[in-house]
Design a protein around this motif. Structure first.
Motif, mmCIF file in Angstrom:
data_model
loop_
_atom_site.group_PDB
_atom_site.id
_atom_site.type_symbol
_atom_site.label_atom_id
_atom_site.label_comp_id
_atom_site.label_asym_id
_atom_site.label_seq_id
_atom_site.Cartn_x
_atom_site.Cartn_y
_atom_site.Cartn_z
ATOM 1 N N UNK A 130 0.838 -1.202 0.000
ATOM 2 C CA UNK A 130 0.000 0.000 0.000
ATOM 3 C C UNK A 130 0.872 1.252 0.000
ATOM 4 N N UNK A 131 1.893 1.257 0.841
ATOM 5 C CA UNK A 131 2.811 2.401 0.883
ATOM 6 C C UNK A 131 3.494 2.590 -0.474
ATOM 7 N N UNK A 132 3.915 1.500 -1.100
ATOM 8 C CA UNK A 132 4.538 1.589 -2.409
ATOM 9 C C UNK A 132 3.608 2.182 -3.457
ATOM 10 N N UNK A 133 2.349 1.758 -3.448
ATOM 11 C CA UNK A 133 1.376 2.305 -4.394
ATOM 12 C C UNK A 133 1.154 3.789 -4.125
ATOM 13 N N UNK A 134 1.050 4.166 -2.855
ATOM 14 C CA UNK A 134 0.838 5.578 -2.514
ATOM 15 C C UNK A 134 2.037 6.427 -2.944
ATOM 16 N N UNK A 135 3.244 5.926 -2.739
ATOM 17 C CA UNK A 135 4.431 6.666 -3.159
ATOM 18 C C UNK A 135 4.498 6.792 -4.681
ATOM 19 N N UNK A 136 4.073 5.731 -5.383
ATOM 20 C CA UNK A 136 4.049 5.788 -6.842
ATOM 21 C C UNK A 136 3.058 6.840 -7.326
ATOM 22 N N UNK A 137 1.878 6.877 -6.715
ATOM 23 C CA UNK A 137 0.878 7.876 -7.096
ATOM 24 C C UNK A 137 1.389 9.280 -6.776
ATOM 25 N N UNK A 138 2.052 9.446 -5.629
ATOM 26 C CA UNK A 138 2.605 10.752 -5.280
ATOM 27 C C UNK A 138 3.697 11.166 -6.270
ATOM 28 N N UNK A 139 4.545 10.226 -6.672
ATOM 29 C CA UNK A 139 5.579 10.535 -7.648
ATOM 30 C C UNK A 139 4.964 10.944 -8.977
ATOM 31 N N UNK A 140 3.913 10.239 -9.396
ATOM 32 C CA UNK A 140 3.230 10.585 -10.637
ATOM 33 C C UNK A 140 2.621 11.980 -10.545
ATOM 34 N N UNK A 141 1.995 12.286 -9.408
ATOM 35 C CA UNK A 141 1.407 13.614 -9.219
ATOM 36 C C UNK A 141 2.456 14.713 -9.205
ATOM 37 N N UNK A 142 3.583 14.466 -8.530
ATOM 38 C CA UNK A 142 4.657 15.457 -8.508
ATOM 39 C C UNK A 142 5.254 15.657 -9.899
ATOM 40 N N UNK A 143 5.379 14.577 -10.646
ATOM 41 C CA UNK A 143 5.895 14.691 -12.012
ATOM 42 C C UNK A 143 4.954 15.503 -12.890
ATOM 43 N N UNK A 144 3.647 15.263 -12.757
ATOM 44 C CA UNK A 144 2.671 16.023 -13.538
ATOM 45 C C UNK A 144 2.691 17.494 -13.137
ATOM 46 N N UNK A 145 2.795 17.760 -11.835
ATOM 47 C CA UNK A 145 2.837 19.150 -11.379
ATOM 48 C C UNK A 145 4.110 19.850 -11.870
ATOM 49 N N UNK A 146 5.230 19.149 -11.821
ATOM 50 C CA UNK A 146 6.480 19.742 -12.311
ATOM 51 C C UNK A 146 6.401 20.013 -13.808
ATOM 52 N N UNK A 147 5.814 19.104 -14.563
ATOM 53 C CA UNK A 147 5.672 19.310 -16.001
ATOM 54 C C UNK A 147 4.802 20.525 -16.289
ATOM 55 N N UNK A 148 3.693 20.620 -15.589
ATOM 56 C CA UNK A 148 2.801 21.765 -15.814
ATOM 57 C C UNK A 148 3.491 23.072 -15.441
ATOM 58 N N UNK A 149 4.282 23.045 -14.375
ATOM 59 C CA UNK A 149 4.947 24.259 -13.924
ATOM 60 C C UNK A 149 6.077 24.666 -14.862
ATOM 61 N N UNK A 150 6.869 23.705 -15.308
ATOM 62 C CA UNK A 150 8.064 24.021 -16.076
ATOM 63 C C UNK A 150 7.830 24.160 -17.579
ATOM 64 N N UNK A 151 6.909 23.379 -18.130
ATOM 65 C CA UNK A 151 6.798 23.331 -19.590
ATOM 66 C C UNK A 151 5.511 23.925 -20.153
ATOM 67 N N UNK A 152 4.468 23.937 -19.408
ATOM 68 C CA UNK A 152 3.211 24.470 -19.923
ATOM 69 C C UNK A 152 3.038 25.899 -19.438
ATOM 70 N N UNK A 153 2.810 26.797 -20.363
ATOM 71 C CA UNK A 153 2.544 28.191 -20.004
ATOM 72 C C UNK A 153 1.048 28.433 -20.080
#
Length: 161
Positions: A130-153
């Protein structure tokens, strides 16, 4: 159904008109040079560094025959273990002698994994998964947020830069 096709055709015509109204943009001056250099680099690669379909016929046939021989040796090795045929077993052992250290390491790792699964309580295993799945989802969310912040205007109507 035809209403949907009609709306798609209208949308396609509208999109086509909008694209024809745009002026053509000139590519950067260094782009042509980079493309030509990359094409020359790829053309200069040796035959074994390109796709299998571009290999000469003789190496392709040899590769396929070697793969068939390895599969046959593997299957014969497994069959000879059940049948007990000594000549087959010796031939398979000779053909697969290079794989013995790797298989020994894999067997040891499998034994350790089986031991850990038996020793660790199931609740801990489920909690860890369960912890592994939660960390994976958090990593995916952080990656999406970083992409939106850095590459999408954000696009606004009054932007002209």
């Amino acid at each position: 159904m035809s209403k949907h096709i009609d709306s798609e055709q209208k949308l396609e015509q509208l999109f086509n008109q909008a694209l024809h109204g745009l002026s053509l943009r000139r590519a950067p001056s260094t782009l042509e040079l980079r493309v030509v250099n990359e094409l020359q680099r790829r053309a200069a690669l040796p035959w074994w560094r390109v796709s299998f379909t571009h290999w000469p016929v003789v190496p392709r046939v040899a590769f396929v025959l070697i793969c068939i021989a390895l599969v046959a040796a593997t299957i014969l090795g497994g069959v000879s273990a059940f049948v007990g045929a000594q000549p087959l077993n010796e031939a398979a052992a000779l053909a697969l002698s290079w794989a013995h250290p790797f298989l020994a390491v894999m067997a040891s790792a499998g034994g350790v994994a089986a031991l850990l699964v038996r020793v660790i309580p199931p609740l801990w295993l489920y909690g860890g998964m369960t912890l592994g799945v939660m960390l994976y989802v958090a990593l995916f969310g952080l990656g999406a947020a970083a992409y939106r912040t850095l590459y999408l205007r954000p696009s606004s109507v009054g932007d002209d830069f």
